[in-house]
Write a protein that holds these residues in place. Structure first.
Motif, PDB file in Angstrom:
ATOM      1  N   GLY A  33     -29.906   7.475  -5.740  1.00 41.76           N
ATOM      2  CA  GLY A  33     -30.235   8.815  -5.250  1.00 41.76           C
ATOM      3  C   GLY A  33     -30.375   9.759  -6.437  1.00 41.76           C
ATOM      4  N   SER A  34     -31.160  10.830  -6.237  1.00 39.95           N
ATOM      5  CA  SER A  34     -31.272  11.764  -7.366  1.00 39.95           C
ATOM      6  C   SER A  34     -29.957  12.487  -7.588  1.00 39.95           C
ATOM      7  N   ASN A  35     -29.069  12.503  -6.572  1.00 41.11           N
ATOM      8  CA  ASN A  35     -27.734  13.064  -6.817  1.00 41.11           C
ATOM      9  C   ASN A  35     -27.036  12.350  -7.970  1.00 41.11           C
TER      10      ASN A  35
ATOM     11  N   ASN B 118     -34.756  24.143  -2.339  1.00 43.63           N
ATOM     12  CA  ASN B 118     -33.955  23.903  -1.146  1.00 43.63           C
ATOM     13  C   ASN B 118     -32.807  24.911  -1.191  1.00 43.63           C
TER      14      ASN B 118
ATOM     15  N   ASP C 164     -35.764  20.042 -10.479  1.00 46.20           N
ATOM     16  CA  ASP C 164     -35.457  19.162  -9.354  1.00 46.20           C
ATOM     17  C   ASP C 164     -36.657  19.197  -8.399  1.00 46.20           C
TER      18      ASP C 164
ATOM     19  N   THR D 259     -37.008  11.881  -5.984  1.00 45.18           N
ATOM     20  CA  THR D 259     -36.254  10.990  -5.105  1.00 45.18           C
ATOM     21  C   THR D 259     -37.187  10.215  -4.186  1.00 45.18           C
TER      22      THR D 259
ATOM     23  N   SER E 228     -35.914   9.608  -1.240  1.00 41.06           N
ATOM     24  CA  SER E 228     -35.248   9.916   0.031  1.00 41.06           C
ATOM     25  C   SER E 228     -36.093  10.761   0.969  1.00 41.06           C
ATOM     26  N   LYS E 229     -37.100  11.464   0.460  1.00 39.84           N
ATOM     27  CA  LYS E 229     -37.783  12.458   1.282  1.00 39.84           C
ATOM     28  C   LYS E 229     -39.174  11.957   1.677  1.00 39.84           C
TER      29      LYS E 229
ATOM     30  N   ARG F 245     -31.022   4.880  -1.068  1.00 37.88           N
ATOM     31  CA  ARG F 245     -30.430   5.598  -2.189  1.00 37.88           C
ATOM     32  C   ARG F 245     -31.137   5.275  -3.497  1.00 37.88           C
TER      33      ARG F 245
HETATM   34  C1  LIG Z   1     -33.171  19.704  -3.995  1.00 41.03           C
HETATM   35  C2  LIG Z   1     -32.528  18.372  -3.776  1.00 41.03           C
HETATM   36  N1  LIG Z   1     -32.289  17.601  -4.837  1.00 41.03           N
HETATM   37  C3  LIG Z   1     -31.721  16.398  -4.707  1.00 41.03           C
HETATM   38  C4  LIG Z   1     -31.336  15.909  -3.474  1.00 41.03           C
HETATM   39  C5  LIG Z   1     -30.646  14.588  -3.418  1.00 41.03           C
HETATM   40  O1  LIG Z   1     -31.336  13.624  -2.777  1.00 41.03           O
HETATM   41  P1  LIG Z   1     -31.019  12.079  -2.985  1.00 41.03           P
HETATM   42  O2  LIG Z   1     -29.668  11.948  -3.638  1.00 41.03           O
HETATM   43  O3  LIG Z   1     -31.066  11.505  -1.630  1.00 41.03           O
HETATM   44  O4  LIG Z   1     -32.093  11.582  -3.892  1.00 41.03           O
HETATM   45  C6  LIG Z   1     -31.574  16.678  -2.329  1.00 41.03           C
HETATM   46  C7  LIG Z   1     -31.166  16.182  -1.002  1.00 41.03           C
HETATM   47  O5  LIG Z   1     -31.256  16.806   0.000  1.00 41.03           O
HETATM   48  C8  LIG Z   1     -32.173  17.945  -2.491  1.00 41.03           C
HETATM   49  O6  LIG Z   1     -32.383  18.742  -1.440  1.00 41.03           O
END
Ligand SMILES: Cc1ncc(COP(=O)(O)O)c(C=O)c1O
Length: 370
Positions: free
Chosen positions: A101-103, A176, A201, A228, A230-231, A239
């Motif tokens: 995940g980018s987290n 976001n 980001d 990411t 994820s979206k 992940r």
């Molecule tokens: C702006 C932003 N960055 C990063 C993430 C992290 O996403 P992930 O860890 O699923 O890649 C999110 C998730 O909602 C996000 O809104």
């Protein structure tokens, strides 16, 4: 905590903090609902993709007694090729990094470039995990307020960076939870004003028509761009997040990553998804169409929507957003209430769903709106 339990010797700077905690449908007291609160892509993988994933994961399972490729070279090569196609910027595998995940990518950036005695800065309201990741790595945090309409001007951004001299500056675009795009002029000005690294980001980039900050990488060696799967790629459950930067930045991230951080199953699943790029990104147009439908219909209810370039939007303003959030949930629709965050009083956030999910949301909102 009851009086009988001795206090845990937790770090002073973590005491009293709250974990990230968007409610999840079907869990933690939330029944089956239309889940529109965490900006997911509502379209599940097709039967063909599921079959390809199952085959590839099955093949990878034969060698699970071995550690995975620590450098995830094949996956990073595919990611570099994808980003090159998307941005028309030639990227080498050495310039691309991947994590869970980018987290996790952002956490590694905080570990490598933040830490005690250093500051990270963001333009708020923005993604709530940025300050949490800073806190987890004992990096100080400064939030610089955006304009009232959530835009970010060169002057505000540069003044914030000059005043606080952060080791890491976060610029989220589209932002976001507001959906607001940030112009590349702002990113460039922040890079020029900054002595630290600048992390753009771009989690929602594929939903926007804006040019990627990847196009600035060659000119700014301390610029990092995170993305990411994820979206837009609809792969949140797998992940997989990634980053494009200079090869030197990627080398530094290797100092803080855990050995073998990316499982063999994750690597193979992400590669299969990338091979299905056309199909997966094909859902972006449908998502945007439902988002546009939401904008139009919510506005027709007499409410306001913050202009958005992403797959979600802020709507309101409400006098009592938690009450509206609860009323929508009572009608089976889960949206996000961030209204207690600075700058977000009065607003709720919702992401575009499938056509029927979007209809369920709009119907519920119509019944709730006075
Ligand atoms: C702006 C932003 N960055 C990063 C993430 C992290 O996403 P992930 O860890 O699923 O890649 C999110 C998730 O909602 C996000 O809104």
């Amino acid at each position: 905590m009851t009086g009988a339990v001795p206090a845990l010797p937790v770090r002073d700077d973590l005491r009293g903090r709250s974990p990230y905690g968007a409610p999840q449908a079907g869990r933690a007291g939330v029944g089956p609902v239309v889940q529109l609160n965490v900006n997911e892509n509502p379209h599940p993988p097709s039967a063909g993709l599921v079959a390809d994933l199952a085959r590839a994961v099955g093949e990878a399972a034969r060698t699970l007694n071995r550690y995975p490729d620590r450098e995830a070279v094949a996956l990073r090569t595919d990611l570099a090729a994808y980003l090159t196609r998307q941005t028309e910027v030639p990227l080498a595998v050495e310039q691309v990094w991947a994590a869970n995940g980018s987290n996790e990518v952002l956490q590694q950036v905080c570990q490598a470039f933040g830490g005690p005695g250093r500051l990270a800065l963001g333009f708020e309201p923005s993604y709530s995990m940025h300050p949490l990741l800073a806190a987890g790595t004992s990096t100080g945090w400064r939030g610089v307020p955006r304009e009232k309409d959530f835009s970010l001007s060169v002057d505000v951004a540069v003044a914030g960076v000059r005043e606080h001299r952060p080791a890491i500056t976060f610029v989220t675009t589209p932002n976001n939870p507001t959906g607001t795009p940030t112009s590349l002029d702002v990113v460039e000005a922040v890079c020029e004003a900054s002595e630290g690294v600048v992390l753009v980001d771009e989690a929602y980039a594929e939903f926007s028509s804006a040019t990627s900050a990847v196009t600035l990488l060659e000119r700014h060696p301390r610029l990092l761009v995170s993305r990411t799967m994820s979206k837009a790629f609809a792969l949140a459950g797998a992940r997989l997040g990634y980053l494009a930067a200079s090869a030197a930045v990627v080398d530094v991230l290797r100092l803080v990553r855990l050995p073998y951080h990316l499982s063999a199953l994750t690597q193979v699943a992400a590669r299969v998804a990338l091979a299905h790029e056309a199909e997966l990104l094909g859902s972006v147009a449908a998502v945007r169409a439902q988002r546009d439908r939401m904008v139009e219909t919510i506005t027709s209810y007499g409410l306001r929507v913050v202009p958005t370039e992403s797959n979600f939007l802020l709507f309101g303003p409400f006098e009592d957003p938690p009450a509206v959030w609860q009323a929508l949930l009572d009608r089976g629709v889960l949206v996000r209430d961030l209204s207690s965050s600075p700058g977000l009083a009065g607003w709720l956030r919702v992401n575009a769903g499938t056509e029927s999910e979007t209809t369920a949301f709009l119907t519920a909102l119509e019944n709730v709106t006075p």
